[in-house]
Design a protein around this motif. Sequence first.
Motif, PDB file in Angstrom:
ATOM      1  N   GLY A  62       1.231  -0.940   0.321  1.00  0.00           N
ATOM      2  CA  GLY A  62       0.000   0.297  -0.086  1.00  0.00           C
ATOM      3  C   GLY A  62       0.736   1.612   0.058  1.00  0.00           C
ATOM      4  N   TRP A  63       1.863   0.902   1.241  1.00  0.00           N
ATOM      5  CA  TRP A  63       2.732   2.060   1.187  1.00  0.00           C
ATOM      6  C   TRP A  63       3.908   2.618  -0.814  1.00  0.00           C
ATOM      7  CZ3 TRP A  63       1.893   6.181   3.641  1.00  0.00           C
ATOM      8  CH2 TRP A  63       1.922   5.629   5.120  1.00  0.00           C
ATOM      9  N   LEU A  64       3.851   1.492  -1.285  1.00  0.00           N
ATOM     10  CA  LEU A  64       4.458   2.141  -2.005  1.00  0.00           C
ATOM     11  C   LEU A  64       3.254   1.776  -3.676  1.00  0.00           C
ATOM     12  CD1 LEU A  64       6.581  -1.840  -3.016  1.00  0.00           C
ATOM     13  CD2 LEU A  64       7.728   0.820  -1.664  1.00  0.00           C
ATOM     14  N   VAL A  65       2.286   1.615  -3.507  1.00  0.00           N
ATOM     15  CA  VAL A  65       1.342   2.624  -4.228  1.00  0.00           C
ATOM     16  C   VAL A  65       1.285   4.255  -4.193  1.00  0.00           C
ATOM     17  CG1 VAL A  65      -0.894   1.618  -4.928  1.00  0.00           C
ATOM     18  CG2 VAL A  65      -0.334   0.498  -4.460  1.00  0.00           C
ATOM     19  N   LEU A  66       1.073   4.043  -3.053  1.00  0.00           N
ATOM     20  CA  LEU A  66       0.770   5.952  -2.618  1.00  0.00           C
ATOM     21  C   LEU A  66       1.870   6.584  -2.580  1.00  0.00           C
ATOM     22  CD1 LEU A  66      -0.660   5.607   0.645  1.00  0.00           C
ATOM     23  CD2 LEU A  66      -2.071   6.612  -1.112  1.00  0.00           C
ATOM     24  N   GLY A  67       3.059   5.831  -2.426  1.00  0.00           N
ATOM     25  CA  GLY A  67       4.593   6.420  -3.090  1.00  0.00           C
ATOM     26  C   GLY A  67       4.582   6.470  -4.884  1.00  0.00           C
ATOM     27  N   ALA A  68       3.789   5.683  -5.032  1.00  0.00           N
ATOM     28  CA  ALA A  68       4.444   5.893  -7.585  1.00  0.00           C
ATOM     29  C   ALA A  68       3.025   6.695  -7.312  1.00  0.00           C
ATOM     30  CB  ALA A  68       3.682   4.088  -7.553  1.00  0.00           C
ATOM     31  N   ALA A  69       1.699   6.681  -6.882  1.00  0.00           N
ATOM     32  CA  ALA A  69       0.869   7.614  -7.293  1.00  0.00           C
ATOM     33  C   ALA A  69       0.795   9.003  -6.668  1.00  0.00           C
ATOM     34  CB  ALA A  69      -0.228   7.325  -6.101  1.00  0.00           C
ATOM     35  N   VAL A  70       1.826   9.623  -5.633  1.00  0.00           N
ATOM     36  CA  VAL A  70       2.062  10.856  -5.663  1.00  0.00           C
ATOM     37  C   VAL A  70       3.615  10.953  -6.767  1.00  0.00           C
ATOM     38  CG1 VAL A  70       3.788  12.576  -3.985  1.00  0.00           C
ATOM     39  CG2 VAL A  70       1.961  10.820  -3.166  1.00  0.00           C
ATOM     40  N   ALA A  71       4.352  10.078  -7.168  1.00  0.00           N
ATOM     41  CA  ALA A  71       5.778  10.273  -8.247  1.00  0.00           C
ATOM     42  C   ALA A  71       4.636  10.652  -9.753  1.00  0.00           C
ATOM     43  CB  ALA A  71       6.265   8.950  -7.650  1.00  0.00           C
ATOM     44  N   THR A  72       3.786   9.800 -10.136  1.00  0.00           N
ATOM     45  CA  THR A  72       3.337   9.897 -10.639  1.00  0.00           C
ATOM     46  C   THR A  72       2.650  11.637 -11.455  1.00  0.00           C
ATOM     47  OG1 THR A  72       1.191   8.248 -10.644  1.00  0.00           O
ATOM     48  CG2 THR A  72       3.519   7.461 -11.781  1.00  0.00           C
ATOM     49  N   ALA A  73       1.923  11.576  -9.646  1.00  0.00           N
ATOM     50  CA  ALA A  73       0.842  13.039 -10.027  1.00  0.00           C
ATOM     51  C   ALA A  73       2.229  14.206 -10.178  1.00  0.00           C
ATOM     52  CB  ALA A  73       0.483  13.101  -8.574  1.00  0.00           C
ATOM     53  N   LEU A  74       3.311  14.321  -9.491  1.00  0.00           N
ATOM     54  CA  LEU A  74       3.825  15.353  -9.530  1.00  0.00           C
ATOM     55  C   LEU A  74       4.602  15.482 -11.141  1.00  0.00           C
ATOM     56  CD1 LEU A  74       6.083  15.057  -6.635  1.00  0.00           C
ATOM     57  CD2 LEU A  74       4.543  16.677  -7.108  1.00  0.00           C
ATOM     58  N   ILE A  75       5.300  14.264 -11.781  1.00  0.00           N
ATOM     59  CA  ILE A  75       5.596  14.306 -13.097  1.00  0.00           C
ATOM     60  C   ILE A  75       4.338  14.895 -13.889  1.00  0.00           C
ATOM     61  CG2 ILE A  75       5.688  12.888 -14.989  1.00  0.00           C
ATOM     62  CD1 ILE A  75       7.386  10.573 -12.415  1.00  0.00           C
ATOM     63  N   ALA A  76       2.465  14.162 -13.813  1.00  0.00           N
ATOM     64  CA  ALA A  76       1.809  14.679 -14.854  1.00  0.00           C
ATOM     65  C   ALA A  76       1.354  16.401 -14.593  1.00  0.00           C
ATOM     66  CB  ALA A  76       0.701  14.174 -14.252  1.00  0.00           C
ATOM     67  N   VAL A  77       1.670  16.870 -12.926  1.00  0.00           N
ATOM     68  CA  VAL A  77       1.933  18.303 -12.982  1.00  0.00           C
ATOM     69  C   VAL A  77       2.858  19.228 -13.586  1.00  0.00           C
ATOM     70  CG1 VAL A  77       2.515  20.102 -10.898  1.00  0.00           C
ATOM     71  CG2 VAL A  77       0.226  18.769 -11.168  1.00  0.00           C
ATOM     72  N   ALA A  78       4.284  18.620 -14.000  1.00  0.00           N
ATOM     73  CA  ALA A  78       5.737  19.029 -13.772  1.00  0.00           C
ATOM     74  C   ALA A  78       5.493  19.065 -15.710  1.00  0.00           C
ATOM     75  CB  ALA A  78       6.722  17.950 -13.607  1.00  0.00           C
ATOM     76  N   PHE A  79       4.920  18.233 -16.245  1.00  0.00           N
ATOM     77  CA  PHE A  79       5.003  17.945 -17.559  1.00  0.00           C
ATOM     78  C   PHE A  79       4.156  18.116 -18.585  1.00  0.00           C
ATOM     79  CE2 PHE A  79       8.982  15.586 -15.768  1.00  0.00           C
ATOM     80  CZ  PHE A  79      10.220  16.387 -15.997  1.00  0.00           C
ATOM     81  N   ASP A  80       2.999  18.327 -17.443  1.00  0.00           N
ATOM     82  CA  ASP A  80       1.677  18.434 -18.103  1.00  0.00           C
ATOM     83  C   ASP A  80       1.590  16.992 -18.959  1.00  0.00           C
ATOM     84  OD1 ASP A  80      -0.698  20.025 -19.149  1.00  0.00           O
ATOM     85  OD2 ASP A  80      -0.253  20.546 -19.815  1.00  0.00           O
ATOM     86  N   GLU A 192      -7.971  -7.852  -1.461  1.00  0.00           N
ATOM     87  CA  GLU A 192      -7.226  -8.469  -2.010  1.00  0.00           C
ATOM     88  C   GLU A 192      -6.244  -8.646  -2.979  1.00  0.00           C
ATOM     89  OE1 GLU A 192      -8.830 -12.079  -2.067  1.00  0.00           O
ATOM     90  OE2 GLU A 192     -10.288 -11.672  -0.752  1.00  0.00           O
ATOM     91  N   LEU A 193      -5.710  -7.041  -3.336  1.00  0.00           N
ATOM     92  CA  LEU A 193      -4.559  -6.976  -3.763  1.00  0.00           C
ATOM     93  C   LEU A 193      -3.372  -6.611  -2.752  1.00  0.00           C
ATOM     94  CD1 LEU A 193      -5.338  -4.254  -6.734  1.00  0.00           C
ATOM     95  CD2 LEU A 193      -4.746  -6.736  -6.254  1.00  0.00           C
ATOM     96  N   GLY A 194      -3.992  -6.763  -1.680  1.00  0.00           N
ATOM     97  CA  GLY A 194      -3.245  -6.868   0.565  1.00  0.00           C
ATOM     98  C   GLY A 194      -2.341  -5.038   0.188  1.00  0.00           C
ATOM     99  N   LEU A 195      -3.453  -4.009   0.004  1.00  0.00           N
ATOM    100  CA  LEU A 195      -2.703  -2.721   0.005  1.00  0.00           C
ATOM    101  C   LEU A 195      -3.309  -2.275   1.204  1.00  0.00           C
ATOM    102  CD1 LEU A 195      -4.731  -0.875  -3.094  1.00  0.00           C
ATOM    103  CD2 LEU A 195      -2.190  -1.678  -3.024  1.00  0.00           C
ATOM    104  N   LEU A 196      -4.543  -2.861   1.509  1.00  0.00           N
ATOM    105  CA  LEU A 196      -4.596  -2.399   3.286  1.00  0.00           C
ATOM    106  C   LEU A 196      -5.389  -3.405   4.414  1.00  0.00           C
ATOM    107  CD1 LEU A 196      -7.102   1.045   3.125  1.00  0.00           C
ATOM    108  CD2 LEU A 196      -4.905   0.327   3.252  1.00  0.00           C
ATOM    109  N   ARG A 197      -4.538  -4.067   5.457  1.00  0.00           N
ATOM    110  CA  ARG A 197      -4.446  -5.234   6.116  1.00  0.00           C
ATOM    111  C   ARG A 197      -4.561  -4.477   7.597  1.00  0.00           C
ATOM    112  NH1 ARG A 197      -1.531  -9.928   6.080  1.00  0.00           N
ATOM    113  NH2 ARG A 197      -0.384 -10.805   8.111  1.00  0.00           N
ATOM    114  N   ARG A 198      -5.655  -4.674   7.944  1.00  0.00           N
ATOM    115  CA  ARG A 198      -5.540  -4.805   9.749  1.00  0.00           C
ATOM    116  C   ARG A 198      -5.962  -6.866  10.984  1.00  0.00           C
ATOM    117  NH1 ARG A 198     -10.642  -3.797  13.349  1.00  0.00           N
ATOM    118  NH2 ARG A 198     -12.198  -3.705  11.610  1.00  0.00           N
ATOM    119  N   THR A 199      -5.322  -6.071  11.461  1.00  0.00           N
ATOM    120  CA  THR A 199      -4.631  -7.744  12.416  1.00  0.00           C
ATOM    121  C   THR A 199      -5.826  -6.956  13.646  1.00  0.00           C
ATOM    122  OG1 THR A 199      -2.651  -7.157  12.562  1.00  0.00           O
ATOM    123  CG2 THR A 199      -3.065  -8.116  11.052  1.00  0.00           C
ATOM    124  N   VAL A 200      -5.883  -8.841  13.866  1.00  0.00           N
ATOM    125  CA  VAL A 200      -6.768  -8.831  15.026  1.00  0.00           C
ATOM    126  C   VAL A 200      -5.901  -9.629  15.604  1.00  0.00           C
ATOM    127  CG1 VAL A 200      -7.951  -8.695  17.302  1.00  0.00           C
ATOM    128  CG2 VAL A 200      -8.066  -7.184  15.180  1.00  0.00           C
TER     129      VAL A 200
END
Length: 435
Positions: A62-80, A192-200
């Motif tokens: 999940g952290w990798l996906v969020l990091g990739a989302a931020v990186a791709t968003a910055l690229i989209a803004v910087a280079f349109d 099912e993708l394992g992005l979020l995981r709550r354990t008890v």
Amino acid sequence: MTRAKARAEASEATVSQGRIALATVGRSIMRTLGAIGRRVATAGRAVGRIASPVTSVISTIGWLVLGAAVATALIAVAFDWVEFAFVAATLVGAVLIAIPFVFGRMRYNVAVELKPSRVVAGERALGRLVVVNDGSAATVPSRMELPVGAGVAGFRIPALAGGADHEELFAVPTQRRAVIVAGPAISVRGDELGLLRRTVKWSEPVELFVHPRTARLKPSAAGLVKDLEGETTQTITDHDISFHALRAYVPGDPLRNVHWRSSARTGQLMVRQYEETRRSELVLAQSTVAAHYADDDEFELAVSIFASLGVQVVRDGTTSSAATEDLSLRTSTTTSFLDDTSRIAPRTQTTVLREFVREVLRRAQSASVVLLVVGSELPLAELRSIETILPSEAQLLAFRADRGADARISKVGSTLVATIGDLSELAAVVKRVRP
């Protein structure tokens, strides 16, 4: 000339004062920055504690996906680049879709059982996971994970009505000696993708002791003295049970030691002297330095030799102690002793065998027999060095594990060395060994 010298000294004084001022300002700035850094760190930890209920459910993926989302968003803004904007939106959308999967509450009562709780390496052991719905409302299907040794077993728990239960059976690998920990059982909610995981956590860890293979030895093996009153020694004492001789009375001798019949016959007081008796005490030690063994199988053979000797010593009722470089083993019962042998592990750090034995003997100063288990890679010269630190009248017996070698008994100095190539040879060799 004098004026020039004075100007030079004044200039040097000014420079020195400037340096002192700069150093003072620098230290002040560093202290200020340090204080700011500590406050920022404290604030960060406080924010982390507050946000941990949210951030703890985000998995590594999940952290990798969020990091990739931020990186791709910055690229989209910087280079349109519209394409990267779509990628960022897709990644964020995947995380948002996963959020509902972590909501929900379950009321489980979970039990983990291992039967039997103690086995010999190679024997079969089974585990049982029982999940009971303690609530009155039905639960939704969930996933339960149970760490078993180095692995993790996963189970699908179906929807359970109030008070209903579900049982899962699993096999525990017991090919190698070890202490296998099963648990704690944890329920997992997430996408099912394992992005979020709550354990008890629902249960406590349960231990399975996989004991080493042992050879059955005959009672009083390995030259162990099995006595009721102890062994007599050459030490003369005034208080014991083994009579030695009579001597003339010396002021201060207890009157209970006076032999009145001999005193009447000789005309002077005579007192008894005794030979000191001692209970036999045995020390059992194993070197666990990995460099002393050819491979892992040879190390396991050495542990089996160690365990076989120890079990028979405990059964004989001989006063004993057992140790490795990292572990003091209990010798009160055979079960507790074998449980502790399951924890013996190879030692990567090299230690001097002589110093290890010296430390063991420091805790058993009245040892009469020392049984030492070593590997085939240990130089035999090190066994001779141990003889110099043994208590008086103590005997060292060394058992050398050497897989595939012919069983034999040799002598290094005054030390008997029994070479064991296979565990089945131990009983026959022990019958021939006497200190």
